[in-house]
Scaffold this motif. Sequence first.
Motif, PDB file in Angstrom:
ATOM      1  N   ALA A 179       7.125 -18.092  -4.101  1.00  0.00           N
ATOM      2  CA  ALA A 179       6.812 -17.156  -3.024  1.00  0.00           C
ATOM      3  C   ALA A 179       7.780 -17.342  -1.862  1.00  0.00           C
ATOM      4  O   ALA A 179       8.256 -16.364  -1.275  1.00  0.00           O
ATOM      5  N   ALA A 180       8.098 -18.582  -1.530  1.00  0.00           N
ATOM      6  CA  ALA A 180       9.046 -18.858  -0.448  1.00  0.00           C
ATOM      7  C   ALA A 180      10.431 -18.327  -0.801  1.00  0.00           C
ATOM      8  O   ALA A 180      11.119 -17.761   0.056  1.00  0.00           O
ATOM      9  N   GLN A 181      10.835 -18.483  -2.045  1.00  0.00           N
ATOM     10  CA  GLN A 181      12.135 -17.960  -2.469  1.00  0.00           C
ATOM     11  C   GLN A 181      12.170 -16.436  -2.347  1.00  0.00           C
ATOM     12  O   GLN A 181      13.168 -15.862  -1.910  1.00  0.00           O
ATOM     13  N   TRP A 182      11.085 -15.792  -2.744  1.00  0.00           N
ATOM     14  CA  TRP A 182      11.000 -14.339  -2.641  1.00  0.00           C
ATOM     15  C   TRP A 182      11.102 -13.902  -1.183  1.00  0.00           C
ATOM     16  O   TRP A 182      11.863 -12.994  -0.849  1.00  0.00           O
ATOM     17  N   LEU A 183      10.343 -14.546  -0.307  1.00  0.00           N
ATOM     18  CA  LEU A 183      10.396 -14.203   1.116  1.00  0.00           C
ATOM     19  C   LEU A 183      11.787 -14.447   1.692  1.00  0.00           C
ATOM     20  O   LEU A 183      12.352 -13.602   2.379  1.00  0.00           O
ATOM     21  N   ALA A 184      12.341 -15.623   1.412  1.00  0.00           N
ATOM     22  CA  ALA A 184      13.635 -16.010   1.985  1.00  0.00           C
ATOM     23  C   ALA A 184      14.782 -15.161   1.447  1.00  0.00           C
ATOM     24  O   ALA A 184      15.840 -15.099   2.082  1.00  0.00           O
ATOM     25  N   SER A 185      14.584 -14.491   0.328  1.00  0.00           N
ATOM     26  CA  SER A 185      15.668 -13.690  -0.259  1.00  0.00           C
ATOM     27  C   SER A 185      16.139 -12.582   0.682  1.00  0.00           C
ATOM     28  O   SER A 185      17.259 -12.088   0.538  1.00  0.00           O
ATOM     29  N   ASP A 240       2.651 -13.879  -3.868  1.00  0.00           N
ATOM     30  CA  ASP A 240       2.556 -14.565  -5.162  1.00  0.00           C
ATOM     31  C   ASP A 240       3.927 -14.866  -5.761  1.00  0.00           C
ATOM     32  O   ASP A 240       4.028 -15.486  -6.806  1.00  0.00           O
ATOM     33  N   GLY A 241       4.985 -14.405  -5.082  1.00  0.00           N
ATOM     34  CA  GLY A 241       6.339 -14.671  -5.564  1.00  0.00           C
ATOM     35  C   GLY A 241       6.870 -13.617  -6.517  1.00  0.00           C
ATOM     36  O   GLY A 241       8.047 -13.593  -6.833  1.00  0.00           O
ATOM     37  N   SER A 242       6.008 -12.719  -6.980  1.00  0.00           N
ATOM     38  CA  SER A 242       6.436 -11.695  -7.940  1.00  0.00           C
ATOM     39  C   SER A 242       6.901 -10.415  -7.252  1.00  0.00           C
ATOM     40  O   SER A 242       7.411  -9.517  -7.905  1.00  0.00           O
ATOM     41  N   GLY A 243       6.676 -10.333  -5.951  1.00  0.00           N
ATOM     42  CA  GLY A 243       7.040  -9.125  -5.227  1.00  0.00           C
ATOM     43  C   GLY A 243       5.907  -8.128  -5.105  1.00  0.00           C
ATOM     44  O   GLY A 243       6.123  -6.984  -4.710  1.00  0.00           O
ATOM     45  N   THR A 244       4.684  -8.547  -5.407  1.00  0.00           N
ATOM     46  CA  THR A 244       3.528  -7.662  -5.284  1.00  0.00           C
ATOM     47  C   THR A 244       3.397  -7.191  -3.835  1.00  0.00           C
ATOM     48  O   THR A 244       3.416  -7.999  -2.912  1.00  0.00           O
TER      49      THR A 244
END
Length: 151
Positions: free
Chosen positions: A7-13, A123-127
């Motif tokens: 989830a952090a990786q998704w946000l930080a992207s 959730d890290g999936s981009g939902t």
Amino acid sequence: MPGAKTAAQWLASVAPDPEVCRLEWERNPLGIALLPAGRAWDVLILPSRLGHPTLDVLTRILDQPGPVLADFGDARAGFFVPPGTAARWLGTGVRTAGAGTWIVVPYPGRLSVGGIRWLVPPDGSGTLTDPALLELAMHEAAARLAGQEES
């Protein structure tokens, strides 16, 4: 929290430098970073009096709504929606964060220290929450609130 790293990786992207964002989360005693909206998500910000009942409606009809933030003092709730939503939103009483704006985002899975916190962590999936569904949930929540005031 399982998946906090994803989830952090998704946000930080969305950050200009995702590694700097990760370091900011680690170094900031509140565990927050400033991230640009409008790239992977926009945020619709409702007053908590409407935001919390809206989230209650959403969680009854969805297995997993998109991420939702509560701000300092729980005055507002921010719903993560697809990018471009903020530019098209016409509802009154709703603040928007889209392209050209930045929001304070806590690290997923880290306990809040009296500040901004996740009501529904990513959730890290981009939902993300569908804006049309969010609007319907807002209408239902507002109708319930109006009914309570009449009683």
